[in-house]
Design a protein around this motif. Structure first.
Motif, short mmCIF file in Angstrom:
data_model
loop_
_atom_site.label_atom_id
_atom_site.label_comp_id
_atom_site.label_asym_id
_atom_site.label_seq_id
_atom_site.Cartn_x
_atom_site.Cartn_y
_atom_site.Cartn_z
N ILE A 1 0.87 -1.19 0.00
CA ILE A 1 0.00 0.00 0.00
C ILE A 1 0.90 1.24 0.00
O ILE A 1 1.39 1.66 1.05
CB ILE A 1 -0.93 0.01 1.23
N PRO A 2 1.14 1.83 -1.18
CA PRO A 2 2.09 2.96 -1.27
C PRO A 2 1.74 4.15 -0.38
O PRO A 2 2.62 4.81 0.16
CB PRO A 2 2.04 3.36 -2.73
N SER A 3 0.46 4.44 -0.20
CA SER A 3 0.07 5.62 0.58
C SER A 3 0.40 5.49 2.07
O SER A 3 0.39 6.48 2.79
CB SER A 3 -1.42 5.90 0.41
N PHE A 4 0.71 4.29 2.54
CA PHE A 4 1.07 4.11 3.94
C PHE A 4 2.48 4.62 4.24
O PHE A 4 2.79 4.95 5.36
CB PHE A 4 0.99 2.63 4.32
N HIS A 5 3.35 4.66 3.24
CA HIS A 5 4.75 5.07 3.44
C HIS A 5 5.36 4.27 4.61
O HIS A 5 5.98 4.83 5.51
CB HIS A 5 4.88 6.56 3.71
N TYR A 6 5.15 2.98 4.58
CA TYR A 6 5.61 2.08 5.64
C TYR A 6 7.14 2.10 5.73
O TYR A 6 7.82 2.02 4.72
CB TYR A 6 5.12 0.67 5.31
N GLU A 7 7.66 2.23 6.94
CA GLU A 7 9.11 2.23 7.10
C GLU A 7 9.51 1.69 8.48
O GLU A 7 8.77 1.82 9.44
CB GLU A 7 9.68 3.63 6.92
N LYS A 8 10.68 1.09 8.50
CA LYS A 8 11.26 0.65 9.76
C LYS A 8 11.97 1.84 10.39
O LYS A 8 12.61 2.62 9.71
CB LYS A 8 12.28 -0.47 9.52
N LEU A 9 11.85 1.97 11.69
CA LEU A 9 12.48 3.07 12.40
C LEU A 9 13.82 2.63 12.97
O LEU A 9 14.07 1.44 13.17
CB LEU A 9 11.56 3.57 13.52
N LYS B 1 16.59 5.11 18.75
CA LYS B 1 15.88 4.70 19.96
C LYS B 1 14.63 3.88 19.64
O LYS B 1 14.12 3.17 20.48
CB LYS B 1 15.44 5.93 20.77
N ARG B 2 14.15 3.98 18.41
CA ARG B 2 12.93 3.27 18.01
C ARG B 2 13.25 2.05 17.15
O ARG B 2 12.40 1.59 16.40
CB ARG B 2 12.01 4.22 17.28
N ASP B 3 14.43 1.55 17.27
CA ASP B 3 14.83 0.37 16.52
C ASP B 3 13.88 -0.79 16.83
O ASP B 3 13.53 -1.02 17.98
CB ASP B 3 16.27 -0.02 16.87
N GLY B 4 13.43 -1.47 15.80
CA GLY B 4 12.49 -2.57 15.98
C GLY B 4 11.04 -2.15 15.83
O GLY B 4 10.16 -2.99 15.78
N GLN B 5 10.78 -0.84 15.73
CA GLN B 5 9.43 -0.34 15.53
C GLN B 5 9.21 0.03 14.07
O GLN B 5 10.17 0.20 13.32
CB GLN B 5 9.17 0.88 16.41
N ARG B 6 7.97 0.13 13.67
CA ARG B 6 7.60 0.50 12.31
C ARG B 6 6.65 1.69 12.36
O ARG B 6 6.00 1.93 13.36
CB ARG B 6 6.89 -0.64 11.59
N SER B 7 6.56 2.42 11.24
CA SER B 7 5.62 3.54 11.19
C SER B 7 4.93 3.57 9.82
O SER B 7 5.45 3.08 8.84
CB SER B 7 6.33 4.86 11.46
N ILE B 8 3.73 4.19 9.82
CA ILE B 8 3.01 4.48 8.61
C ILE B 8 2.52 5.92 8.71
O ILE B 8 2.48 6.50 9.79
CB ILE B 8 1.81 3.53 8.38
N ARG B 9 2.16 6.49 7.58
CA ARG B 9 1.66 7.86 7.56
C ARG B 9 0.14 7.88 7.62
O ARG B 9 -0.52 7.04 7.03
CB ARG B 9 2.07 8.56 6.25
N LEU B 10 -0.42 8.83 8.34
CA LEU B 10 -1.86 9.03 8.37
C LEU B 10 -2.27 10.05 7.29
O LEU B 10 -3.27 9.88 6.63
CB LEU B 10 -2.32 9.54 9.73
N ASN B 11 -1.48 11.11 7.17
CA ASN B 11 -1.69 12.12 6.15
C ASN B 11 -0.35 12.81 5.92
O ASN B 11 0.68 12.33 6.37
CB ASN B 11 -2.80 13.11 6.56
N ASP B 12 -0.32 13.95 5.23
CA ASP B 12 0.95 14.62 4.94
C ASP B 12 1.69 15.07 6.18
O ASP B 12 2.90 15.11 6.22
CB ASP B 12 0.71 15.83 4.02
#
Length: 74
Positions: free
Chosen positions: A50-58, A61-72
């Motif tokens: 899902i490209p709009s999620f901009h999924y990335e590994k952090l 200090k946040r090693d092991g966590q992931r993030s996605i975008r909600l909006n810009d």
């Protein structure tokens, strides 16, 4: 997929107590939409698709966590 929150406060976004987070309504709605999609995902590959999620590994200090975008902004 199982969704876990870093703290109990953040989990309020899915409840009728979301106003306590003092987030804009558009952010709460976007978060709820994303969470519904995440729960339907089978594994990490579904999220990456899902490209709009901009999924990335952090890292750092946040090693092991992931993030996605909600909006810009969020």
């Amino acid at each position: 997929m199982k969704v876990r929150y870093a703290d109990e406060q953040t989990s309020l976004v899915e409840t009728d107590q979301a106003h306590k987070l003092r987030l804009p309504v558009v952010v709460v709605k976007a978060a709820r939409r994303r969470i519904r999609v995440l729960r339907r995902c089978v594994d990490e590959r579904d999220i990456r698709a899902i490209p709009s999620f901009h999924y990335e590994k952090l890292g750092g200090k946040r090693d092991g966590q992931r993030s996605i975008r909600l909006n810009d902004q969020w």
